[in-house]
Scaffold this motif. Structure first.
Motif, PDB file in Angstrom:
ATOM      1  N   SER A 163       0.956  -1.250  -0.074  1.00 34.75           N
ATOM      2  CA  SER A 163      -0.099   0.144   0.017  1.00 34.75           C
ATOM      3  C   SER A 163       0.974   1.401   0.040  1.00 34.75           C
ATOM      4  O   SER A 163       0.682   2.094  -0.728  1.00 34.75           O
ATOM      5  N   VAL A 164       1.839   1.308   0.568  1.00 32.70           N
ATOM      6  CA  VAL A 164       2.889   2.283   0.824  1.00 32.70           C
ATOM      7  C   VAL A 164       3.498   2.962  -0.578  1.00 32.70           C
ATOM      8  O   VAL A 164       3.678   3.808  -1.063  1.00 32.70           O
ATOM      9  N   LEU A 165       3.706   1.660  -1.039  1.00 31.94           N
ATOM     10  CA  LEU A 165       4.934   1.661  -2.391  1.00 31.94           C
ATOM     11  C   LEU A 165       3.829   2.270  -3.570  1.00 31.94           C
ATOM     12  O   LEU A 165       4.125   3.159  -4.267  1.00 31.94           O
ATOM     13  N   LEU A 166       2.556   1.561  -3.428  1.00 29.94           N
ATOM     14  CA  LEU A 166       1.513   2.132  -4.419  1.00 29.94           C
ATOM     15  C   LEU A 166       1.027   3.763  -4.178  1.00 29.94           C
ATOM     16  O   LEU A 166       0.818   4.450  -5.033  1.00 29.94           O
ATOM     17  N   ALA A 167       1.098   3.910  -2.986  1.00 31.74           N
ATOM     18  CA  ALA A 167       0.833   5.582  -2.444  1.00 31.74           C
ATOM     19  C   ALA A 167       1.783   6.322  -3.123  1.00 31.74           C
ATOM     20  O   ALA A 167       1.433   7.314  -3.721  1.00 31.74           O
ATOM     21  N   ARG A 168       3.119   5.770  -3.018  1.00 37.77           N
ATOM     22  CA  ARG A 168       4.127   6.747  -3.592  1.00 37.77           C
ATOM     23  C   ARG A 168       3.986   7.140  -5.060  1.00 37.77           C
ATOM     24  O   ARG A 168       4.030   8.147  -5.722  1.00 37.77           O
ATOM     25  N   SER A 169       3.701   5.889  -5.681  1.00 38.13           N
ATOM     26  CA  SER A 169       3.571   5.674  -7.128  1.00 38.13           C
ATOM     27  C   SER A 169       2.288   6.799  -7.583  1.00 38.13           C
ATOM     28  O   SER A 169       2.266   7.452  -8.615  1.00 38.13           O
ATOM     29  N   VAL A 170       1.344   6.286  -6.871  1.00 35.99           N
ATOM     30  CA  VAL A 170      -0.134   7.076  -7.484  1.00 35.99           C
ATOM     31  C   VAL A 170      -0.116   8.607  -7.014  1.00 35.99           C
ATOM     32  O   VAL A 170      -0.538   9.295  -7.712  1.00 35.99           O
ATOM     33  N   SER A 171       0.347   8.743  -5.767  1.00 36.12           N
ATOM     34  CA  SER A 171       0.670  10.239  -5.600  1.00 36.12           C
ATOM     35  C   SER A 171       1.437  11.034  -6.597  1.00 36.12           C
ATOM     36  O   SER A 171       1.198  12.289  -6.898  1.00 36.12           O
ATOM     37  N   GLY A 172       2.615  10.415  -7.101  1.00 34.41           N
ATOM     38  CA  GLY A 172       3.177  10.874  -8.145  1.00 34.41           C
ATOM     39  C   GLY A 172       2.635  11.421  -9.367  1.00 34.41           C
ATOM     40  O   GLY A 172       2.709  12.503  -9.943  1.00 34.41           O
ATOM     41  N   ILE A 173       1.574  10.204  -9.696  1.00 36.68           N
ATOM     42  CA  ILE A 173       1.183  10.308 -10.996  1.00 36.68           C
ATOM     43  C   ILE A 173      -0.023  11.294 -10.771  1.00 36.68           C
ATOM     44  O   ILE A 173      -0.334  12.404 -11.805  1.00 36.68           O
ATOM     45  N   ILE A 174      -0.921  11.384  -9.700  1.00 35.93           N
ATOM     46  CA  ILE A 174      -2.243  12.083  -9.561  1.00 35.93           C
ATOM     47  C   ILE A 174      -1.678  13.696  -9.517  1.00 35.93           C
ATOM     48  O   ILE A 174      -2.113  14.743  -9.812  1.00 35.93           O
ATOM     49  N   GLY A 175      -0.431  13.777  -8.940  1.00 36.22           N
ATOM     50  CA  GLY A 175       0.269  15.114  -8.740  1.00 36.22           C
ATOM     51  C   GLY A 175       0.593  15.732  -9.817  1.00 36.22           C
ATOM     52  O   GLY A 175       0.631  17.064  -9.883  1.00 36.22           O
ATOM     53  N   GLU A 176       1.094  14.880 -10.815  1.00 30.33           N
ATOM     54  CA  GLU A 176       1.769  15.494 -12.030  1.00 30.33           C
ATOM     55  C   GLU A 176       0.245  16.147 -13.024  1.00 30.33           C
ATOM     56  O   GLU A 176       0.412  17.094 -13.668  1.00 30.33           O
ATOM     57  N   TYR A 177      -0.851  15.316 -12.964  1.00 30.55           N
ATOM     58  CA  TYR A 177      -1.960  15.388 -13.790  1.00 30.55           C
ATOM     59  C   TYR A 177      -3.005  16.243 -13.272  1.00 30.55           C
ATOM     60  O   TYR A 177      -3.588  17.352 -13.981  1.00 30.55           O
ATOM     61  N   PHE A 178      -3.002  16.343 -12.110  1.00 31.41           N
ATOM     62  CA  PHE A 178      -4.133  17.034 -11.341  1.00 31.41           C
ATOM     63  C   PHE A 178      -3.777  17.966 -10.085  1.00 31.41           C
ATOM     64  O   PHE A 178      -4.453  18.575  -9.340  1.00 31.41           O
ATOM     65  N   GLY A 179      -2.421  17.816  -9.710  1.00 29.71           N
ATOM     66  CA  GLY A 179      -1.930  18.836  -8.580  1.00 29.71           C
ATOM     67  C   GLY A 179      -1.864  17.898  -7.351  1.00 29.71           C
ATOM     68  O   GLY A 179      -2.556  17.162  -7.098  1.00 29.71           O
ATOM     69  N   TRP A 180      -0.815  18.541  -6.555  1.00 29.73           N
ATOM     70  CA  TRP A 180      -0.703  17.834  -5.393  1.00 29.73           C
ATOM     71  C   TRP A 180      -1.899  17.829  -4.434  1.00 29.73           C
ATOM     72  O   TRP A 180      -2.155  16.960  -3.360  1.00 29.73           O
ATOM     73  N   ARG A 181      -2.630  18.824  -4.499  1.00 30.83           N
ATOM     74  CA  ARG A 181      -3.969  18.992  -3.619  1.00 30.83           C
ATOM     75  C   ARG A 181      -5.143  17.929  -3.754  1.00 30.83           C
ATOM     76  O   ARG A 181      -5.405  17.468  -2.767  1.00 30.83           O
ATOM     77  N   ALA A 182      -4.915  17.378  -5.137  1.00 34.21           N
ATOM     78  CA  ALA A 182      -6.019  16.352  -5.264  1.00 34.21           C
ATOM     79  C   ALA A 182      -5.621  15.311  -4.684  1.00 34.21           C
ATOM     80  O   ALA A 182      -6.653  14.230  -4.138  1.00 34.21           O
ATOM     81  N   VAL A 183      -4.279  14.788  -4.430  1.00 33.12           N
ATOM     82  CA  VAL A 183      -3.801  13.659  -3.682  1.00 33.12           C
ATOM     83  C   VAL A 183      -4.489  13.513  -2.218  1.00 33.12           C
ATOM     84  O   VAL A 183      -4.939  12.456  -2.054  1.00 33.12           O
ATOM     85  N   TYR A 184      -4.610  14.656  -1.593  1.00 34.47           N
ATOM     86  CA  TYR A 184      -4.980  14.709  -0.286  1.00 34.47           C
ATOM     87  C   TYR A 184      -6.589  14.668  -0.099  1.00 34.47           C
ATOM     88  O   TYR A 184      -7.070  14.204   0.887  1.00 34.47           O
ATOM     89  N   GLY A 185      -7.192  15.309  -1.002  1.00 35.05           N
ATOM     90  CA  GLY A 185      -8.601  15.090  -1.094  1.00 35.05           C
ATOM     91  C   GLY A 185      -9.048  13.882  -1.385  1.00 35.05           C
ATOM     92  O   GLY A 185     -10.083  13.467  -0.880  1.00 35.05           O
ATOM     93  N   ILE A 186      -8.500  13.243  -2.344  1.00 37.66           N
ATOM     94  CA  ILE A 186      -8.893  11.693  -2.638  1.00 37.66           C
ATOM     95  C   ILE A 186      -8.869  10.937  -1.461  1.00 37.66           C
ATOM     96  O   ILE A 186      -9.591  10.196  -1.001  1.00 37.66           O
ATOM     97  N   SER A 187      -7.589  11.140  -1.001  1.00 35.73           N
ATOM     98  CA  SER A 187      -7.361  10.384   0.450  1.00 35.73           C
ATOM     99  C   SER A 187      -8.142  10.713   1.597  1.00 35.73           C
ATOM    100  O   SER A 187      -8.721   9.622   2.255  1.00 35.73           O
ATOM    101  N   ALA A 188      -8.636  11.774   1.533  1.00 34.72           N
ATOM    102  CA  ALA A 188      -9.774  12.046   2.707  1.00 34.72           C
ATOM    103  C   ALA A 188     -11.017  11.460   2.387  1.00 34.72           C
ATOM    104  O   ALA A 188     -11.686  10.824   3.523  1.00 34.72           O
ATOM    105  N   GLY A 189     -11.504  11.283   1.209  1.00 32.23           N
ATOM    106  CA  GLY A 189     -12.676  10.440   1.039  1.00 32.23           C
ATOM    107  C   GLY A 189     -12.544   9.057   1.194  1.00 32.23           C
ATOM    108  O   GLY A 189     -13.290   8.209   1.825  1.00 32.23           O
ATOM    109  N   VAL A 190     -11.173   8.347   0.940  1.00 32.34           N
ATOM    110  CA  VAL A 190     -10.945   7.168   1.120  1.00 32.34           C
ATOM    111  C   VAL A 190     -11.117   6.956   2.651  1.00 32.34           C
ATOM    112  O   VAL A 190     -11.392   5.923   3.124  1.00 32.34           O
ATOM    113  N   MET A 191     -10.363   7.553   3.502  1.00 31.38           N
ATOM    114  CA  MET A 191     -10.401   7.282   4.893  1.00 31.38           C
ATOM    115  C   MET A 191     -11.927   7.442   5.450  1.00 31.38           C
ATOM    116  O   MET A 191     -12.097   6.685   6.495  1.00 31.38           O
ATOM    117  N   LEU A 192     -12.840   8.343   5.043  1.00 37.94           N
ATOM    118  CA  LEU A 192     -14.045   8.227   5.412  1.00 37.94           C
ATOM    119  C   LEU A 192     -14.660   6.890   5.262  1.00 37.94           C
ATOM    120  O   LEU A 192     -15.736   6.403   5.832  1.00 37.94           O
TER     121      LEU A 192
END
Length: 412
Positions: A163-192
């Motif tokens: 999960s941690v390894l995929l998190a690094r990879s996914v956050s890098g890809i999402i950050g490149e296309y949608f910006g770093w803020r999107a990473v944390y917004g998506i994660s907030a929804g996942v935690m709920l």
């Protein structure tokens, strides 16, 4: 106060819970408990491939943005210190649900942070609330037989590592296309979603200790004072993790430098070299059960030292050297992490959460220091400085480990 005074669950209840927990640890599909833990702890690592984006977005320097992973890991260490001991005196399932809900709120704040101050505060709180995995792991250790403990913990950590390894990879890809803020917004929804789904996924467990919170915190000092193996294991993993983090937080700057000219997508995908830990962690657990974990700790230190030699000589300019070095860095880190954790759980019955607290607080304190020193030395001496720092930390770990004679029991 004596640790022998801690109460335990009844035999029948213990056997039922043990079966349930082992099933949870072995599950690899759906929203199983181990994956939920991995998704929670992944929040500590999302920022590593995103640091350059954060710096440009908020117009802050490399040294300033370098404090973000340091603050996140410091918050994680504080959460481990203040919250994880509660696992020995409270029902863990509801504690996990509460922490996931608070984590979601902190992630929303980080996703909307307008400046460095808000980003720093929210990063600390995200780390503070991301301690879910370390409420579950002590439960697994408590409910499994010592002869199978390494296997169970290894399997659980394997899912977390993935999960941690995929998190690094996914956050890098999402950050490149949608910006770093999107990473944390998506994660907030996942935690709920996890907070809602986790009910029934983790077995109800009676507290294993009758101590008050104040007594639990006081017992941490007693554990450190009375358990030399705990001190040794905690110091070792802190040094190895500091070297590990110094490399990872600097990697994105190296990959974006003229030596490679890669973007954050590559920095995130580069984390996939650590998949080796997913496959080797269960093996490490099984070997530790049969041969004893201390031998594996020594192997982990040697692997990590070899990694930094390769990174120093070839990693700064040759892609294959960088890949090989990072593979060995991950392999050494995960081998040492699992082996040292198995060592501490064999020390004091019914104190698993507190033993884990001491171990993980020391671990993430070392990790936070490594993150800070990694970005600081990069700013001064670039890749050569980072490699020299990691090599020095591991030399200290090597000397500390091999200067202590083998203990009589292979279990520690």
């Amino acid at each position: 106060m004596s640790f022998k005074e801690d109460t335990v669950t009844t035999d029948s209840n213990l056997l039922t819970q043990r079966s349930t927990v082992l099933t949870l640890a072995q599950t690899r599909s759906g929203l199983s408990s181990d994956i939920a833990c991995g998704l929670a702890v992944a929040n500590v690592y999302y920022n590593q491939p995103l640091l350059a984006h954060m710096g440009r977005s908020l117009n802050i320097s490399v040294q300033q943005v370098g404090f973000i992973p340091t603050l996140t890991q410091t918050g994680y260490a504080v959460g481990l210190l203040l919250l994880v001991p509660l696992g020995d005196m409270m029902e863990r399932c509801w504690l996990i649900i509460i922490m996931l809900s608070l984590l979601a709120c902190a992630l929303v704040v980080e996703a909307t942070a307008p400046n460095l101050v808000w980003l720093s505060v929210s990063s600390f709180v995200v780390g503070f609330c991301s301690i879910v995995a370390h409420l579950v792991i002590p439960l697994v250790a408590h409910l499994t037989h010592p002869s199978e403990r390494g296997k169970a913990i290894g399997m659980l950590l394997s899912g977390m590592i993935l999960s941690v390894l995929l998190a690094r990879s996914v956050s890098g890809i999402i950050g490149e296309y949608f910006g770093w803020r999107a990473v944390y917004g998506i994660s907030a929804g996942v935690m709920l979603v996890l907070a809602l789904v986790i009910q029934g996924r983790i077995p109800q467990s009676k507290p294993s200790s009758p101590l008050s919170y104040q007594q639990l915190m006081q017992s941490l000092v007693q554990l450190v004072r009375e358990q030399p193996v705990l001190r040794e294991a905690a110091l070792n993993v802190a040094l190895v993790f500091a070297a590990f983090n110094a490399t990872w937080v600097s990697l994105v700057f190296l990959l974006e430098s003229p030596a490679y000219n890669y973007d954050s997508r590559v920095a995130g995908l580069f984390g996939l070299v650590g998949l080796i830990g997913v496959f080797t962690t269960p093996i490490v657990g099984r070997v530790a059960d049969k041969r004893g974990p201390r031998m594996l700790v020594g192997i982990a230190v040697i692997l990590s030292l070899s990694a930094f030699v390769i990174l120093w000589i070839a990693g700064g300019t040759h892609l294959m050297g960088l890949i090989l070095g990072m593979l060995l860095v991950d392999l050494g880190m995960h081998t040492g992490y699992v082996s040292n954790q198995i060592r501490i759980y064999n020390l004091v019955p019914n104190a698993e959460s507190r033993l884990n607290t001491v171990y993980m607080v020391t671990n993430y304190t070392g990790g936070a220091l490594g993150s800070f020193l990694g970005t600081y030395t990069w700013g001064l001496w670039q890749w050569n400085g980072v490699c020299a720092l990691g090599f020095f930390l591991l030399v200290v770990a090597f000397i500390a480990h091999f200067s202590v004679g083998k203990r009589k029991s292979p279990a520690v």
